[in-house]
Design an enzyme around this catalytic site. Structure first.
Site, short mmCIF file in Angstrom:
data_model
loop_
_atom_site.label_atom_id
_atom_site.label_comp_id
_atom_site.label_asym_id
_atom_site.label_seq_id
_atom_site.Cartn_x
_atom_site.Cartn_y
_atom_site.Cartn_z
N ARG A 7 104.02 115.79 -2.23
CA ARG A 7 105.01 115.13 -1.36
C ARG A 7 105.09 113.63 -1.62
O ARG A 7 105.42 112.86 -0.73
CB ARG A 7 104.70 115.38 0.12
CG ARG A 7 104.65 116.83 0.51
CD ARG A 7 105.99 117.54 0.36
NE ARG A 7 105.89 118.89 0.83
CZ ARG A 7 105.50 119.93 0.08
NH1 ARG A 7 105.21 119.74 -1.20
NH2 ARG A 7 105.42 121.14 0.58
N SER A 13 109.14 121.40 8.22
CA SER A 13 107.71 121.11 8.29
C SER A 13 107.51 119.63 8.54
O SER A 13 107.87 118.80 7.71
CB SER A 13 107.02 121.52 6.98
OG SER A 13 107.15 122.91 6.78
N GLU A 18 105.44 114.24 7.13
CA GLU A 18 106.27 114.22 5.92
C GLU A 18 107.48 113.34 6.13
O GLU A 18 108.03 112.78 5.18
CB GLU A 18 106.75 115.64 5.58
CG GLU A 18 105.75 116.53 4.90
CD GLU A 18 106.39 117.79 4.36
OE1 GLU A 18 107.53 117.70 3.89
OE2 GLU A 18 105.76 118.85 4.42
#
Length: 333
Positions: free
Chosen positions: A159, A233, A329
């Site tokens: 990520r 998410s 995130e």
């Protein structure tokens, strides 16, 4: 090129938060990206660059310029696919199957734009965008010059990329070239993909069957942002040392995990959040989804700050129970 003042960002974030910005610029070509870069250079105004808004949490109005790519188009050359940064990622995955380019099936239905795939290194079910990215083309804001970066230069990690780190807000991505496999090699051993295929009596899936199963699994777990605001998410899955994993595994024998390498294991953040009792619970008008604890949702009328309060409370609870830090995130503005 679109150039709007006092612009609502409600349609540009999947939490459905009605924050506004002073100015909104959207470029539809490389030339327009260079014009936007010139505006950003000459105006002493803060700015942010957004994609589809699926990794964005707005806590207030933004007193500056918001920039978005609307560059469309896809070109196939051999097993390479060049896409405009404003293309919708899931449309690209579907297009790949039509053209006989394989590997991205596990990334089906991930929200967002092509440009964001190169920034965020999106991933799911054992596959990441970095596995396919060959190069990224972008306009340097400071000079207006067009730059071409290789996969290695972008320094992709879980990520992460340089576009999120030392290159943040330095470039306007215009296109991404992916290199796919002309031969289908399904990845089935992450999550419940293989189990769901077998439940359907499928032992050797076609690319289309694998894509459909991924879509169905995601739809079963994740709420539609058009119905219930969310950013998919919300937290990254933490990677811990093998020794730390073994300590936790002795306490929680049923704890799921995924091997990263000989020294590290990845532990699902959603599992830890669920163990802390947050699944299906709420804090004011922000909550944790009842089917997937990794997803934070706007239950209706929540502010960005209410969602911040929720995620920070969850962070504290996970830290207290497991002595592990989990991080969002999403980009919090």
């Amino acid at each position: 090129m679109k150039d709007y003042r006092n612009y609502s960002l409600k349609e540009h974030n999947t939490f459905g938060l009605d924050a506004r910005c002073c100015r909104f610029l959207e470029y539809e070509s490389e030339d327009e990206a260079q014009r936007v870069a010139e505006i950003l250079r000459t105006e002493a105004t803060p700015y942010i660059i957004i994609g589809g808004g699926s990794n964005l949490l707005l806590t207030k109005n933004f007193d500056g310029i918001v920039v978005h790519s609307a560059i469309r188009g896809s070109e196939v050359e051999g097993n390479q696919l060049k896409c405009g940064s404003g293309e919708t990622w899931d449309d690209v995955v579907e297009y790949c199957l039509v053209k006989g380019l394989y590997g991205a099936e596990n990334l089906s239905l991930i929200p967002g734009d092509v440009g964001a795939s190169a920034v965020q290194n999106i991933g799911a079910y054992g596959v990441e965008a970095k596995d396919f990215i060959k190069n990224v083309q972008a306009v340097e804001i400071a000079t207006g010059e067009v730059k071409l970066f290789t996969n290695e230069e972008c320094r992709y990690a879980y990520r992460q990329s340089r576009f999120k780190q030392d290159w943040k807000n330095r470039y306007l991505i215009t296109s991404v070239v992916y290199e796919f496999d002309p031969v289908f090699h399904p990845r089935l051993d992450y999550g419940n993909v293989r189990t769901e295929l077998e439940r359907r009596g499928i032992h050797e899936p076609t690319p289309q069957q694998l894509r459909q199963v991924i879509i169905d699994i995601r739809n079963a777990k994740l709420p539609d942002p058009k119905v219930m605001g969310n950013a998919g998410s919300f937290f990254m899955n933490p990677v811990v040392s093998r020794s730390r994993y073994e300590q936790l595994a002795s306490q929680y024998p049923d704890m799921p995990h995924y091997t990263v390498d000989a020294e590290h294991e990845k532990i699902p953040a959603g599992w830890m959040i669920e163990q802390c009792g947050w699944k299906g619970k709420a804090l004011g008008r922000a909550g944790v989804h009842g089917r997937q604890a990794l997803v934070l949702v706007n239950l209706g009328g929540a502010t960005g700050n209410e969602i911040v309060d929720l995620y920070q409370t969850i962070q504290k609870d996970v830290k207290q129970k497991f002595d592990i830090e989990i991080y969002p995130e999403v980009n919090v503005i």
